[in-house]
Design a protein around this motif. Structure first.
Motif, PDB file in Angstrom:
ATOM      1  N   UNK A  15      31.239 -63.772  11.328  1.00 12.09           N
ATOM      2  CA  UNK A  15      31.675 -62.898  12.416  1.00 12.09           C
ATOM      3  C   UNK A  15      30.534 -62.594  13.378  1.00 12.09           C
ATOM      4  N   UNK A  16      29.293 -62.568  12.875  1.00 11.57           N
ATOM      5  CA  UNK A  16      28.146 -62.260  13.726  1.00 11.57           C
ATOM      6  C   UNK A  16      27.964 -63.294  14.829  1.00 11.57           C
ATOM      7  N   UNK A  17      28.278 -64.537  14.533  1.00 12.18           N
ATOM      8  CA  UNK A  17      28.115 -65.589  15.533  1.00 12.18           C
ATOM      9  C   UNK A  17      29.095 -65.399  16.685  1.00 12.18           C
ATOM     10  N   UNK A  18      30.306 -64.951  16.370  1.00 16.55           N
ATOM     11  CA  UNK A  18      31.281 -64.667  17.427  1.00 16.55           C
ATOM     12  C   UNK A  18      30.888 -63.390  18.157  1.00 16.55           C
ATOM     13  N   UNK A  19      30.369 -62.417  17.432  1.00 15.55           N
ATOM     14  CA  UNK A  19      29.887 -61.179  18.048  1.00 15.55           C
ATOM     15  C   UNK A  19      28.822 -61.491  19.093  1.00 15.55           C
ATOM     16  N   UNK A  20      27.940 -62.435  18.780  1.00 17.84           N
ATOM     17  CA  UNK A  20      26.887 -62.822  19.727  1.00 17.84           C
ATOM     18  C   UNK A  20      27.482 -63.429  20.990  1.00 17.84           C
ATOM     19  N   UNK A  21      28.572 -64.178  20.842  1.00 17.94           N
ATOM     20  CA  UNK A  21      29.190 -64.817  22.003  1.00 17.94           C
ATOM     21  C   UNK A  21      29.855 -63.802  22.927  1.00 17.94           C
ATOM     22  N   UNK A  22      30.584 -62.840  22.350  1.00 17.09           N
ATOM     23  CA  UNK A  22      31.326 -61.885  23.184  1.00 17.09           C
ATOM     24  C   UNK A  22      30.426 -60.792  23.766  1.00 17.09           C
ATOM     25  N   UNK A  23      29.214 -60.648  23.237  1.00 18.38           N
ATOM     26  CA  UNK A  23      28.283 -59.660  23.794  1.00 18.38           C
ATOM     27  C   UNK A  23      27.165 -60.340  24.589  1.00 18.38           C
ATOM     28  N   UNK A  24      27.329 -61.617  24.873  1.00 11.62           N
ATOM     29  CA  UNK A  24      26.314 -62.343  25.648  1.00 11.62           C
ATOM     30  C   UNK A  24      26.151 -61.695  27.019  1.00 11.62           C
ATOM     31  N   UNK A  25      24.904 -61.540  27.451  1.00  7.66           N
ATOM     32  CA  UNK A  25      24.627 -60.937  28.742  1.00  7.66           C
ATOM     33  C   UNK A  25      24.238 -59.477  28.655  1.00  7.66           C
ATOM     34  N   UNK A  26      24.480 -58.859  27.521  1.00  7.17           N
ATOM     35  CA  UNK A  26      24.080 -57.469  27.344  1.00  7.17           C
ATOM     36  C   UNK A  26      22.626 -57.393  26.870  1.00  7.17           C
ATOM     37  N   UNK A  27      22.029 -56.236  27.101  1.00  9.28           N
ATOM     38  CA  UNK A  27      20.639 -56.050  26.705  1.00  9.28           C
ATOM     39  C   UNK A  27      20.536 -55.957  25.183  1.00  9.28           C
ATOM     40  N   UNK A  28      19.328 -56.177  24.702  1.00 13.32           N
ATOM     41  CA  UNK A  28      19.077 -56.107  23.254  1.00 13.32           C
ATOM     42  C   UNK A  28      19.423 -54.726  22.711  1.00 13.32           C
ATOM     43  N   UNK A  29      19.050 -53.674  23.449  1.00 13.94           N
ATOM     44  CA  UNK A  29      19.316 -52.297  23.006  1.00 13.94           C
ATOM     45  C   UNK A  29      20.809 -52.031  22.917  1.00 13.94           C
ATOM     46  N   UNK A  30      21.583 -52.527  23.874  1.00 12.01           N
ATOM     47  CA  UNK A  30      23.030 -52.329  23.848  1.00 12.01           C
ATOM     48  C   UNK A  30      23.673 -53.037  22.663  1.00 12.01           C
ATOM     49  N   UNK A  31      23.231 -54.250  22.375  1.00 12.40           N
ATOM     50  CA  UNK A  31      23.793 -55.011  21.260  1.00 12.40           C
ATOM     51  C   UNK A  31      23.501 -54.336  19.928  1.00 12.40           C
ATOM     52  N   UNK A  32      22.275 -53.816  19.778  1.00  9.45           N
ATOM     53  CA  UNK A  32      21.899 -53.136  18.540  1.00  9.45           C
ATOM     54  C   UNK A  32      22.722 -51.863  18.370  1.00  9.45           C
ATOM     55  N   UNK A  33      22.887 -51.101  19.464  1.00  8.20           N
ATOM     56  CA  UNK A  33      23.675 -49.870  19.398  1.00  8.20           C
ATOM     57  C   UNK A  33      25.133 -50.175  19.070  1.00  8.20           C
ATOM     58  N   UNK A  34      25.673 -51.223  19.657  1.00  2.38           N
ATOM     59  CA  UNK A  34      27.048 -51.614  19.400  1.00  2.38           C
ATOM     60  C   UNK A  34      27.210 -52.072  17.949  1.00  2.38           C
ATOM     61  N   UNK A  35      26.235 -52.831  17.444  1.00  2.00           N
ATOM     62  CA  UNK A  35      26.273 -53.281  16.047  1.00  2.00           C
ATOM     63  C   UNK A  35      26.270 -52.093  15.101  1.00  2.00           C
ATOM     64  N   UNK A  36      25.446 -51.098  15.398  1.00  2.00           N
ATOM     65  CA  UNK A  36      25.377 -49.903  14.551  1.00  2.00           C
ATOM     66  C   UNK A  36      26.707 -49.154  14.554  1.00  2.00           C
ATOM     67  N   UNK A  37      27.325 -49.031  15.717  1.00  2.00           N
ATOM     68  CA  UNK A  37      28.598 -48.314  15.816  1.00  2.00           C
ATOM     69  C   UNK A  37      29.714 -49.049  15.082  1.00  2.00           C
ATOM     70  N   UNK A  38      29.767 -50.367  15.256  1.00  2.00           N
ATOM     71  CA  UNK A  38      30.788 -51.158  14.568  1.00  2.00           C
ATOM     72  C   UNK A  38      30.608 -51.060  13.055  1.00  2.00           C
ATOM     73  N   UNK A  39      29.375 -51.109  12.590  1.00  2.00           N
ATOM     74  CA  UNK A  39      29.107 -50.999  11.147  1.00  2.00           C
ATOM     75  C   UNK A  39      29.547 -49.637  10.621  1.00  2.00           C
ATOM     76  N   UNK A  40      29.310 -48.580  11.393  1.00  2.00           N
ATOM     77  CA  UNK A  40      29.720 -47.232  10.986  1.00  2.00           C
ATOM     78  C   UNK A  40      31.237 -47.137  10.880  1.00  2.00           C
TER      79      UNK A  40
END
Length: 220
Positions: A15-40
């Motif tokens: 699933x992480x590989x698809x997550x990388x595709x749909x969040x392409x273009x976002x900043x590193x900080x945004x992706x990390x924050x989104x990953x944390x929220x989804x995990x929660x």
């Protein structure tokens, strides 16, 4: 069985590989924050399914064995389709995560954190069914609170892997590549198929034992 069952049905690496595709273009900080929220959110959904699954079953008059059979079938069918054609499963996940073609980069990513990135992309009906089925196994040799606590710890461990895998999705995609991802997906699918069959067998055994007890009572 709790951790491998939840890990296999979620498949955070694939699933992480698809997550990388749909969040392409976002900043590193945004992706990390989104990953944390989804995990929660994923952790909350799995833990809620574990702790409240029995109550929901009782409300609808569904027996534990019926859930085990249904959950086992759902997991086994999904695992079989993934084992045969991981490309089809990838396309389905891509459509879910992209919200019908709408890329996460076109809106506030946090607005998509729960739907569709958590539900149904990361934690779908199959995961919820597995969580409820695991909680329905019942505690053996330990207290009920400890039993549910162990299941919750397994859910939290899977959520932590989701967080790490999603946060480092780009690096993971470069490391595994398309071929590596499909190899991992097929290995996970095989484990998931075995778990689905095991849950199904438990349900069938429960039904047979229940019928046997009823027959014995009638004969006496």
């Amino acid at each position: 069985m709790a951790f491998p069952a939840l890990f296999s049905i979620v498949n955070p690496l694939g699933a992480a590989l698809i997550f990388a595709q749909v969040t392409a273009g976002r900043s590193r900080a945004e992706c990390v924050a989104l990953a944390r929220t989804v995990a929660f959110y994923s952790a909350m959904l799995m833990i809620a399914s574990i702790w409240m699954g029995g109550t929901i079953l009782s409300f609808f008059g569904i027996t534990i064995d019926a859930l085990r059979i249904a959950g086992g079938l759902v997991v086994a069918v999904r695992a079989w389709s993934l084992l045969q054609a991981p490309e089809t499963e990838e396309a389905r996940k891509q459509a879910q995560a992209s919200q019908g073609g709408l890329s996460a980069t076109r809106t506030n990513g946090m607005e998509l954190a729960f739907f569709p990135l958590t539900m149904p992309f990361t934690v779908g009906p199959g995961t919820i069914a597995v969580a409820i089925a695991l909680s329905s196994e019942g505690s053996t040799g330990v207290s009920t609170v400890m039993f549910y606590g162990i299941l919750s710890a397994a859910a939290l461990a899977v959520a932590c892997i989701i967080w790490i895998a999603y946060a480092y999705a780009e690096q993971l995609m470069k490391l595994l590549g398309t071929t590596g991802t499909r190899i991992v997906s097929r290995l996970v699918a095989l484990i998931l198929l075995s778990i689905g069959v095991q849950i199904l067998i438990s349900g069938v055994q429960g039904v047979v034992m229940s019928m046997a007890r009823n027959v014995v009572q009638l004969t006496h």
